[in-house]
Design an enzyme around this catalytic site. Sequence first.
Site, short mmCIF file in Angstrom:
data_model
loop_
_atom_site.label_atom_id
_atom_site.label_comp_id
_atom_site.label_asym_id
_atom_site.label_seq_id
_atom_site.Cartn_x
_atom_site.Cartn_y
_atom_site.Cartn_z
N ARG A 15 0.94 -1.12 0.03
CA ARG A 15 -0.15 0.21 -0.05
C ARG A 15 0.96 1.25 -0.19
NH1 ARG A 15 -4.08 2.99 3.72
NH2 ARG A 15 -5.41 3.56 2.24
N HIS A 38 0.47 4.19 -2.81
CA HIS A 38 0.16 5.58 -2.60
C HIS A 38 1.18 6.38 -2.85
CE1 HIS A 38 -3.74 5.25 0.26
NE2 HIS A 38 -3.70 4.35 -0.87
N TRP A 83 -10.28 -8.66 3.04
CA TRP A 83 -11.20 -9.05 1.61
C TRP A 83 -11.23 -10.74 1.44
CZ3 TRP A 83 -8.02 -4.65 2.01
CH2 TRP A 83 -8.59 -3.49 1.74
FE1 CCH Z 1 -6.38 -0.36 -1.44
N1 CCH Z 1 -7.05 0.01 -0.03
N2 CCH Z 1 -7.57 0.85 -2.49
N3 CCH Z 1 -5.21 -0.56 -3.14
N4 CCH Z 1 -5.02 -1.35 -0.60
C1 CCH Z 1 -6.91 -0.24 1.35
C2 CCH Z 1 -6.15 -1.43 1.79
C3 CCH Z 1 -5.08 -1.60 0.86
C4 CCH Z 1 -8.47 1.60 -1.94
C5 CCH Z 1 -8.96 1.84 -0.84
C6 CCH Z 1 -8.26 1.07 0.21
C7 CCH Z 1 -5.62 -0.14 -4.30
C8 CCH Z 1 -6.67 0.27 -4.66
C9 CCH Z 1 -7.74 0.80 -3.81
C10 CCH Z 1 -3.91 -1.96 -0.91
C11 CCH Z 1 -3.62 -2.03 -2.24
C12 CCH Z 1 -4.07 -1.30 -3.13
C13 CCH Z 1 -7.97 0.40 2.35
C14 CCH Z 1 -7.85 0.26 3.69
C15 CCH Z 1 -8.57 1.14 1.65
C16 CCH Z 1 -9.80 2.14 2.17
C17 CCH Z 1 -6.61 0.92 4.56
C18 CCH Z 1 -6.53 0.85 6.01
O1 CCH Z 1 -7.61 1.00 6.60
O2 CCH Z 1 -5.50 0.43 6.56
C19 CCH Z 1 -9.41 2.35 -3.10
C20 CCH Z 1 -10.66 3.07 -2.81
C21 CCH Z 1 -8.76 1.68 -4.33
C22 CCH Z 1 -9.33 2.21 -5.57
O3 CCH Z 1 -8.92 1.44 -6.63
C23 CCH Z 1 -4.65 -0.57 -5.36
C24 CCH Z 1 -4.46 -0.30 -6.74
C25 CCH Z 1 -3.67 -1.23 -4.60
C26 CCH Z 1 -2.08 -1.91 -5.03
C27 CCH Z 1 -1.80 -2.14 -6.38
C28 CCH Z 1 -3.43 -3.00 -0.05
C29 CCH Z 1 -2.36 -4.05 -0.14
C30 CCH Z 1 -4.17 -2.82 1.16
C31 CCH Z 1 -4.09 -3.37 2.68
C32 CCH Z 1 -3.07 -2.29 3.33
C33 CCH Z 1 -3.00 -3.01 4.86
O4 CCH Z 1 -2.45 -2.30 5.83
O5 CCH Z 1 -3.35 -4.12 5.02
#
Ligand code: CCH
Length: 284
Positions: A36, A40, A180
């Site tokens: 993430r 970002h 998820w």
């Molecule tokens: Fe995402 N993501 N993401 N995401 N994401 C969150 C967590 C992860 C969106 C929203 C969220 C991508 C696209 C999107 C990861 C990778 C990717 C969370 C929870 C939200 C909200 C954050 C939290 O509370 O910690 C949205 C909207 C989009 C739109 O498309 C893409 C693209 C990627 C990478 C290629 C990953 C990995 C996580 C898990 C992080 C963790 O701390 O476990």
Amino acid sequence: MSQPSAAQLDQVRAAVKKLLHQPDYDDGSAGPVLVRLAWHSAGTYDVKTKTGGSNGAGMRYEAEGGDPANAGLQHARAFLEPIKAQFPWITYADLWTLASVVAIEEMGGPRVPWAGGRTDFVDDSKLPPRGRLPDAAQGADHLRWIFYRMGFNDQEIVALSGAHNLGRCHTDRSGFEGKWVNNPTRFSNQYFKLLKAHDWKKKKLANGIEQFGEVVEELMMLPTDMALLADPKFKVWVDRYADDKELFFEHFSAVYAKLLELGLERDASGKIVNDDNLQEGYKS
Ligand code: CCH
């Protein structure tokens, strides 16, 4: 000193591998939050103005790091500090992106092509304004608005979204809650399978935030995840990736590599061009 050698980068890769195992953190792995962080850092890119992107590692500073969209990513940055201390020659921007591809591969995902050369120079005129990262409460139009700005198409949007096989949402970071898939530290196409398999119902959390849930396994989906099912053009790719893990891995590898390259210009040999701000250790 010239560009870091393959042997030097292998040392960094090995150090990242070792660091992934974090028994006291979340689901036992630093991997998801490292992915993430890299996403970002890169996902602020705007093709028209050529602003944002992973170059510069601007998230170290308040203007970008303090964006509420980046809440929680300090944990990922902190995980990597000992590696930066051990290998001071690598830039933060390279370290963050490289760590994510190591994490993906170690969690069972595809090998993602990665090349170094990012600098840690923050050009204030190229600082991305806040609001460039996606808002999970929105739908398909918003996803297109955000990802077309980076230069991605519908297929690429769906492939990238498959990263939600990994990790979880945290109430104190995004306001959403839960994971998820059942095994959130194993990269697979399970996210697409579950998106299709369950009867997802809107659910209001105690903090007033709406997400989607199902009763069987207590998993979750964000409104933006559900938009991939609802939008016919996105759904074509959800179906294909749910059916064909190999295809998903192949497409994910390509699009994730493209994400990490946003804003970098290289010559035919792969060297970054038009950058006077290369860190000392990277100058050839
Ligand atoms: Fe995402 N993501 N993401 N995401 N994401 C969150 C967590 C992860 C969106 C929203 C969220 C991508 C696209 C999107 C990861 C990778 C990717 C969370 C929870 C939200 C909200 C954050 C939290 O509370 O910690 C949205 C909207 C989009 C739109 O498309 C893409 C693209 C990627 C990478 C290629 C990953 C990995 C996580 C898990 C992080 C963790 O701390 O476990």
